[in-house]
Design a protein around this motif. Structure first.
Motif, PDB file in Angstrom:
ATOM      1  N   THR A   1     -12.252   4.576  -8.233  1.00  0.00           N
ATOM      2  CA  THR A   1     -11.748   4.192  -9.542  1.00  0.00           C
ATOM      3  C   THR A   1     -12.145   2.743  -9.812  1.00  0.00           C
ATOM      4  O   THR A   1     -12.493   2.008  -8.893  1.00  0.00           O
ATOM      5  N   PHE A   2     -12.101   2.346 -11.059  1.00  0.00           N
ATOM      6  CA  PHE A   2     -12.308   0.937 -11.372  1.00  0.00           C
ATOM      7  C   PHE A   2     -11.071   0.166 -10.953  1.00  0.00           C
ATOM      8  O   PHE A   2      -9.949   0.578 -11.237  1.00  0.00           O
ATOM      9  N   THR A   3     -11.282  -0.957 -10.275  1.00  0.00           N
ATOM     10  CA  THR A   3     -10.142  -1.795  -9.928  1.00  0.00           C
ATOM     11  C   THR A   3     -10.366  -3.178 -10.512  1.00  0.00           C
ATOM     12  O   THR A   3     -11.485  -3.540 -10.880  1.00  0.00           O
ATOM     13  N   SER A   4      -9.306  -3.965 -10.560  1.00  0.00           N
ATOM     14  CA  SER A   4      -9.319  -5.316 -11.120  1.00  0.00           C
ATOM     15  C   SER A   4      -9.788  -5.294 -12.570  1.00  0.00           C
ATOM     16  O   SER A   4      -9.832  -4.229 -13.190  1.00  0.00           O
ATOM     17  N   ARG A   5     -10.187  -6.457 -13.052  1.00  0.00           N
ATOM     18  CA  ARG A   5     -10.396  -6.565 -14.487  1.00  0.00           C
ATOM     19  C   ARG A   5     -11.479  -7.591 -14.788  1.00  0.00           C
ATOM     20  O   ARG A   5     -11.753  -8.458 -13.967  1.00  0.00           O
TER      21      ARG A   5
ATOM     22  N   MET B   1       2.160   2.065  -3.317  1.00  0.00           N
ATOM     23  CA  MET B   1       1.189   2.686  -4.231  1.00  0.00           C
ATOM     24  C   MET B   1       1.005   4.158  -3.887  1.00  0.00           C
ATOM     25  O   MET B   1       0.911   5.006  -4.765  1.00  0.00           O
ATOM     26  N   GLN B   2       0.973   4.449  -2.592  1.00  0.00           N
ATOM     27  CA  GLN B   2       0.852   5.865  -2.200  1.00  0.00           C
ATOM     28  C   GLN B   2       2.062   6.654  -2.671  1.00  0.00           C
ATOM     29  O   GLN B   2       1.942   7.759  -3.200  1.00  0.00           O
TER      30      GLN B   2
ATOM     31  N   GLU C   1      -8.568   4.980   2.296  1.00  0.00           N
ATOM     32  CA  GLU C   1      -8.605   6.377   1.845  1.00  0.00           C
ATOM     33  C   GLU C   1      -9.985   6.649   1.276  1.00  0.00           C
ATOM     34  O   GLU C   1     -10.246   6.414   0.109  1.00  0.00           O
TER      35      GLU C   1
ATOM     36  N   TYR D   1      -3.848   2.170  -7.615  1.00  0.00           N
ATOM     37  CA  TYR D   1      -4.421   0.858  -7.315  1.00  0.00           C
ATOM     38  C   TYR D   1      -5.279   0.368  -8.485  1.00  0.00           C
ATOM     39  O   TYR D   1      -5.223  -0.792  -8.873  1.00  0.00           O
ATOM     40  N   GLY D   2      -6.060   1.284  -9.044  1.00  0.00           N
ATOM     41  CA  GLY D   2      -6.892   0.919 -10.185  1.00  0.00           C
ATOM     42  C   GLY D   2      -6.052   0.376 -11.332  1.00  0.00           C
ATOM     43  O   GLY D   2      -6.390  -0.643 -11.946  1.00  0.00           O
TER      44      GLY D   2
ATOM     45  N   ALA E   1     -10.025  12.129  -7.773  1.00  0.00           N
ATOM     46  CA  ALA E   1     -10.074  10.764  -8.298  1.00  0.00           C
ATOM     47  C   ALA E   1      -9.827   9.770  -7.169  1.00  0.00           C
ATOM     48  O   ALA E   1      -8.833   9.058  -7.142  1.00  0.00           O
TER      49      ALA E   1
ATOM     50  N   ARG F   1       0.826  -1.209   0.000  1.00  0.00           N
ATOM     51  CA  ARG F   1       0.000   0.000   0.000  1.00  0.00           C
ATOM     52  C   ARG F   1       0.859   1.258   0.000  1.00  0.00           C
ATOM     53  O   ARG F   1       0.591   2.214  -0.707  1.00  0.00           O
TER      54      ARG F   1
ATOM     55  N   PHE G   1      -9.125   3.570  -2.606  1.00  0.00           N
ATOM     56  CA  PHE G   1      -7.902   2.968  -2.105  1.00  0.00           C
ATOM     57  C   PHE G   1      -8.182   2.527  -0.678  1.00  0.00           C
ATOM     58  O   PHE G   1      -8.927   3.198   0.038  1.00  0.00           O
TER      59      PHE G   1
ATOM     60  N   GLU H   1      -2.478  -8.943 -13.792  1.00  0.00           N
ATOM     61  CA  GLU H   1      -2.295 -10.166 -13.038  1.00  0.00           C
ATOM     62  C   GLU H   1      -0.897 -10.246 -12.400  1.00  0.00           C
ATOM     63  O   GLU H   1      -0.733 -10.803 -11.328  1.00  0.00           O
TER      64      GLU H   1
ATOM     65  N   THR I   1      -3.776  10.031  -7.667  1.00  0.00           N
ATOM     66  CA  THR I   1      -4.190   9.562  -6.346  1.00  0.00           C
ATOM     67  C   THR I   1      -3.789   8.102  -6.149  1.00  0.00           C
ATOM     68  O   THR I   1      -3.576   7.363  -7.117  1.00  0.00           O
ATOM     69  N   SER I   2      -3.720   7.682  -4.893  1.00  0.00           N
ATOM     70  CA  SER I   2      -3.411   6.274  -4.619  1.00  0.00           C
ATOM     71  C   SER I   2      -4.462   5.375  -5.246  1.00  0.00           C
ATOM     72  O   SER I   2      -4.160   4.272  -5.698  1.00  0.00           O
ATOM     73  N   ALA I   3      -5.698   5.869  -5.258  1.00  0.00           N
ATOM     74  CA  ALA I   3      -6.772   5.066  -5.854  1.00  0.00           C
ATOM     75  C   ALA I   3      -6.475   4.800  -7.331  1.00  0.00           C
ATOM     76  O   ALA I   3      -6.684   3.692  -7.826  1.00  0.00           O
ATOM     77  N   GLU I   4      -5.978   5.798  -8.019  1.00  0.00           N
ATOM     78  CA  GLU I   4      -5.676   5.599  -9.438  1.00  0.00           C
ATOM     79  C   GLU I   4      -4.529   4.611  -9.630  1.00  0.00           C
ATOM     80  O   GLU I   4      -4.533   3.810 -10.562  1.00  0.00           O
TER      81      GLU I   4
ATOM     82  N   SER J   1      -4.183  -3.070 -10.208  1.00  0.00           N
ATOM     83  CA  SER J   1      -5.025  -4.247 -10.007  1.00  0.00           C
ATOM     84  C   SER J   1      -5.559  -4.796 -11.325  1.00  0.00           C
ATOM     85  O   SER J   1      -6.125  -5.872 -11.373  1.00  0.00           O
ATOM     86  N   PHE J   2      -5.387  -4.040 -12.399  1.00  0.00           N
ATOM     87  CA  PHE J   2      -5.820  -4.534 -13.704  1.00  0.00           C
ATOM     88  C   PHE J   2      -4.916  -5.675 -14.160  1.00  0.00           C
ATOM     89  O   PHE J   2      -5.322  -6.531 -14.927  1.00  0.00           O
TER      90      PHE J   2
END
Ligand code: SF4
Ligand code: SF4
Ligand code: FES
Ligand code: FES
Lengths: 204, 791
Positions: free
Chosen positions: B185-189, A45-46, B201, A60-61, B182, A42, B198, A67, A55-58, A64-65
């Motif tokens: 967000t979309f995560t995984s696939r 990623m931050q 967060e 992670y997004g 932002a 984590r 996150f 594998e 952002t950290s969310a981006e 996580s896409f």
């Protein structure tokens, strides 16, 4: 500490400078951080978010896409045994059972000493050489249970260190690109000249 | 012989017009317009989930498939991604299209839980509606559906139910593209794709409620409305938000005579359908159990309930008694919370009684002369080539204006030049940020605008100055000086004054502003502190909490003989009042309001006023009768007529219809120019820190505290300094420090903030915990403090 260390921060800055926008460097940086820690933490990623301005969310997004980015600790050696058609016909399931017994874990698990993680994989595009497996994404072909035993023993004894760097290391030789050959910090919308391959003369 | 008309020249073909046909009917479209947008002007509805007219198209859901004629026969295209073209033939309801739309819907429903009976969206759900209108009616999918933990809280306000999500990218697009947060967000696939934050967060965006409104399914729900009502039970009416002066258009919804929800309404000149979370959710305060239901009168040291007749009689007595000596003995503070009509009724009453001391601003506003400079609308501001900010943090104080300015900077390529003492929410999007230490902004502005780079930018086209008070610990003079500098460098610049309080512009225009050169709110408080005011009337204001200089207010309140408060709740200022008259709240009264650009629009009544509370204008009217100076108002319509006939600014709203929808702009006076104001600021002792005090979106404002969903979001007070100063003071982040000025000390936690220059310290105003106001002294132009570690 699972943020990037100082040496890697320096490298990260170099990588970022190769792209017109910092966030374009995200995937290589994720690999860099996975190389450092064995998986994506984590904090990493931050940190990457801070470095490329998202952002950290981006982060992670994006991560996580894919594998190949792991969000939990992975053994030093990640063994992916192919279970798709050709390999299945050639004994992949038996091979998996054998590996599970040998390592004392179920597929998806990691040995308590943190050395091996065992996982199912889909077709590894070497069907003529079935059954196949990968150790840290490096192939072993036409694998028999005996081969597997030897492989695991040798890995554990450090005899294959040359061939199999720890999980997260993409290649032992780091690619580098001369600064003069970097694409430059121009965003696509700011590029006015036509690409080189469209321009006959420049291509010659 | 026949006379032949000279051949008429063909009208030039407008290059911006494209002619197409939709279902064989001709449609005139704009160049570059999307098929779905053009179709929205016809009768033919194209189903859609991801398309939203205020966001860029992404083609995520594929529900909007239509057929377009091509040389090789009809082709299926997504109408939200395909622009119109001259002569294009579009069909939206052929067998092929129907089959495609049914197919897409069947797939969208494959994993959808269909828990409509327990879903808040049921009854107003685009998925439900379009499954009926454009769906297959029956599913062939019998397998086990995908399961996720039922709703997870992704913020203090918003819940996410991933099973219901159809991955349309509206919420995530909004967060990134419109709000700039932002955080989801979309995560995984593939089959695992899901919207998430996150870990740890949360989606703590000031605009999170908009995602709930635009989610086309019930995947996003908001705490204040969850399980409160069913859409078919709702009654609604269009209105205007008055929580701040942006004046966003809303629809106010109620169920069983209780407010349950506000939704944004898309009007072009203001909010584009968006609302901020404070404006959206503080309706809870209207429903608060703490609302006053009857007049209260002081009996000994306690406030006890009384009847309106007794209360009005006593109010009249107090006012008459005070007036008997001098009209200067009575003062009126406030009025910015009410409607234009409320303010006008009180102004009329004040006129009749000769009360000149009145002010709807509380010392943190702008001199009304700023309203007489050449004014810009929000649209004009956002279309300007250069926008100069001499303003508070717009994201904190005028949230939806922030969305508009951000859009202007990001999409319209307006360039923003920000002058500020600390980074604001807009800083990441501005072209240049120029920092200044409070007090020296005029000089900084003069120097900055004289640089060749800035000159070149300013020469590129229209310039609008967004001006407001960015620092409560700084005299207004500095802002006016800086504005004067901009206007002398760019005489053609227009001005957008940004004052925070809901209807402050309307209240000032209607007459709640110092008359005949009498003093402003601060002068009134000073006079009170000097024992010169006998009766103080508070029109929905809480100076004890809202005026920066709490020492002054306290002195004033101890000296004033009688305080009459007209308010919705008990607050720190009317706790010891002699008389508290219960006022109708937002949603309980009708009228018009005026936003920061001078746009007059209606506010509507949806529910009955709590208890015997009534609108401010009605209280003024009744009081005028009790005082024997009848202002002659018999109804709201009557009052409104008087307003539009006697105050020129409101004349354009004389047709009530004009205040609906987009509203109508106030009449603008011939612009004047600002006169030079001179003042000089004392130098800062290098060991001290100069204070910036400003408001954030969630502070201890009454409407926030009384809204349970928002109250928990208010953060503890702290002082913020540059990280290097933290080291200089010799403390670590989070430690308590002693902050002192003029013999007053407070103890408060200190935090590092990269957006502050060295030598400056920021104190957010009105947060919980420590009261910072003792440090502020309105008599001094700037406030310098010492910050010391606590041993
Ligand atoms: S949560 Fe709602 S708005 Fe967000 S992607 Fe899912 S369906 Fe769309
Ligand atoms: S920005 Fe202001 S007017 Fe708009 S919703 Fe928020 S508080 Fe209301
Ligand atoms: S099936 Fe195993 S490699 Fe293709
Ligand atoms: S509305 Fe066109 S693809 Fe979703």
């Amino acid at each position: 500490m699972s943020r990037l260390n100082d040496a890697n921060i320096k490298l990260a800055r170099e990588i970022i400078a190769r792209y017109p926008r910092p966030k374009s460097a995200l995937i290589p940086l994720l690999h860099l951080s996975q190389e450092q820690n064995g998986y994506i933490t984590r904090e990493a990623m931050q940190h990457l978010g801070e470095l490329v301005g998202v952002t950290s969310a981006e982060v992670y997004g994006t991560a996580s896409f894919y594998e190949m980015f792991k969000f939990e600790p992975v053994g030093k050696y990640l063994i992916n045994i192919c279970g798709t058609m050709s390999c299945a016909l050639m004994g992949a399931h038996e091979l998996m059972h054998h590996a599970e017994k040998k390592l004392g874990i179920k597929a998806g698990g990691t040995t308590t000493d943190g050395v091996f993680t065992l996982a199912h994989a889909e077709c590894q595009a070497a069907c003529t050489e079935a059954p196949t497996l990968q150790v840290n994404y490096r192939y072993r072909l036409r694998v028999t249970p005996d081969d597997l035993d030897r492989l695991i023993d040798n890995l554990r004894d450090g005899k294959l260190n040359e061939e199999f760097p720890p999980h997260g290391v993409l290649s032992k030789v780091r690619q580098s690109i001369d600064a003069s050959r970097a694409v430059g910090a121009k965003a696509p919308e700011d590029v006015n000249e036509s690409p080189v391959w469209l321009d006959g003369k420049a291509a010659l | 012989m026949t006379i032949v008309d000279p051949i008429k020249e063909a009208a030039p073909v407008d290059p911006n017009v494209v002619n197409i046909t939709i279902n064989d009917k001709p449609v005139v479209a704009r160049k570059g317009e999307l098929i779905i947008a053009a179709a929205d002007r016809t009768e033919d509805f194209i189903p859609r989930f991801c398309y939203h007219p205020r966001m860029s198209p992404v083609g995520m859901c594929r529900q909007c498939l239509v057929e377009v004629e091509t040389p090789r026969g009809p082709m299926m295209v997504v109408s939200c991604m395909t622009p119109v073209a001259e002569g294009q033939v579009v069909r939206t309801a052929t067998d092929g299209v129907k089959k495609a739309q049914e197919g897409v819907l069947e797939l969208l429903l494959a994993n959808h839980p269909l828990d409509c009976p327990v879903c808040d969206k049921g009854g107003e759900c685009p998925l439900q509606d379009q499954a009926f209108s454009h769906g297959p009616g029956e599913s062939r999918f019998v397998e086990e559906k995908r399961h996720y933990e039922k709703p997870i809280a992704i913020s203090d306000i918003v819940y996410l139910d991933r099973e219901r999500c159809i991955l349309c990218d509206r919420c995530t697009r909004f967060a990134d593209e419109v709000a700039g947060d932002a955080l989801i967000t979309f995560t995984s696939r593939g089959n695992d794709t899901q919207v998430l934050t996150f870990p740890d967060e949360p989606f703590s965006s000031y605009f999170s409620g908009n995602t709930v409104q635009i989610c086309p399914v019930g995947a996003l729900t908001a705490k204040p409305y969850r399980f409160k009502a069913r859409p078919w039970d709702l009654e609604q009416t269009e209105s205007t938000c008055t929580s701040c002066s942006v004046g966003c258009r809303t629809v106010v919804q109620s169920s069983r005579d209780e407010l349950v929800r506000y939704q944004g309404v898309d009007i072009d000149p203001v909010n584009w359908g968006w609302l901020c979370d404070r404006g959206r959710y503080n309706f809870e305060s209207v429903n608060s159990p703490d609302r006053l239901t009857s007049p209260l009168m002081k009996n000994g040291s306690e406030l006890v309930a009384t009847s309106w007749s007794v209360a009005l009689e006593n109010a009249a007595r107090m006012i008459r008694l005070a007036l008997a000596q001098s009209t200067n003995n009575v003062a009126i503070l406030g009025g910015a919370r009410g409607t234009n009509e409320d303010a006008f009724a009180w102004a009329m009453l004040a006129d009749k009684l000769g009360i000149n001391q009145r002010d709807a601003q509380l010392g943190d506003g702008l001199s009304p002369e700023v309203f007489n400079l050449a004014q810009a609308t929000i649209d004009e501001t956002c279309a300007a080539k250069t926008i100069i900010l001499l303003a508070p943090d717009v994201k904190e104080e005028l949230p939806v204006l922030y969305l508009r300015l951000r859009d202007a900077a990001q999409k319209r390529k307006s360039r923003i030049i920000e002058f500020s003492s600390r980074n604001s929410g807009l800083t990441p999007y501005v072209w240049r940020t120029v920092g200044f230490e409070p007090g020296n902004q005029a000089q900084i502005v003069r120097e900055a605008l004289a640089t060749p780079e800035m000159k070149e930018q300013i020469a590129r086209g229209e310039v609008v100055v967004v001006v407001g008070r960015s620092n409560l610990a700084e005299s207004e003079v500095f802002t006016l000086q800086a504005l004067g500098e901009v206007l002398s460098a760019v005489p053609s610049a227009k001005v957008l004054p940004v004052l925070r309080r809901g209807n402050v512009r309307g209240a000032v225009a209607a007459g709640l502003t110092p008359k005949d050169n009498s003093g402003d709110a601060i002068d009134i408080l000073n006079a009170a502190a000097a024992g010169k005011i006998e009766c103080l009337i508070l029109l929905g204001v809480d100076p004890m909490a809202d005026v920066a200089d709490s020492g002054l207010v306290q002195r004033a309140f101890t000296q004033v003989k009688n305080v009459i408060s007209i308010d919705t709740m008990i607050n720190s200022s009317n706790r010891n009042a002699d008389l508290v008259l219960p006022a109708a709240a937002y949603g309980e009264k009708a009228g018009t309001t005026t936003n920061l650009e001078g746009r007059i629009s209606n506010v509507a009544q949806k529910i009955t006023p709590r208890g015997t509370s009534r609108p401010d204008w009605m209280i003024a009217t009744e009081l005028s009768i009790a005082l024997g100076v009848d202002i002659g108002v018999s109804s709201l319509e009557d009052l409104n007529e008087k307003l539009v006939n006697s105050v020129v600014a409101f004349a354009p709203s004389s047709d009530a219809k004009s205040t609906h929808g987009d509203g109508v702009l106030m009449a603008r006076e011939t612009p004047v120019t600002i006169s030079g104001v001179a003042s000089k600021v004392t130098d800062r002792n290098a060991y001290n820190y100069r204070l910036v005090v400003s408001r954030t979106m969630y502070d201890s404002a009454q409407s926030t505290i009384a809204s349970p969903s928002l109250a928990g979001i208010i953060t503890e007070a702290a002082i913020f300094v540059n990280p290097l100063d933290l080291a200089r003071i010799g403390v670590t982040e989070g430690a308590n420090v002693r902050v002192g000025a003029d013999g007053t000390n407070i103890v408060i936690a200190i935090k590092a903030d990269n957006g502050i220059n060295r030598g400056t310290a920021w104190l957010p105003f009105n947060h919980t915990g420590v009261d910072i106001r003792p440090l502020l002294n309105i008599a001094s132009d700037v406030v310098d403090v010492r910050i010391e570690p606590i041993k």
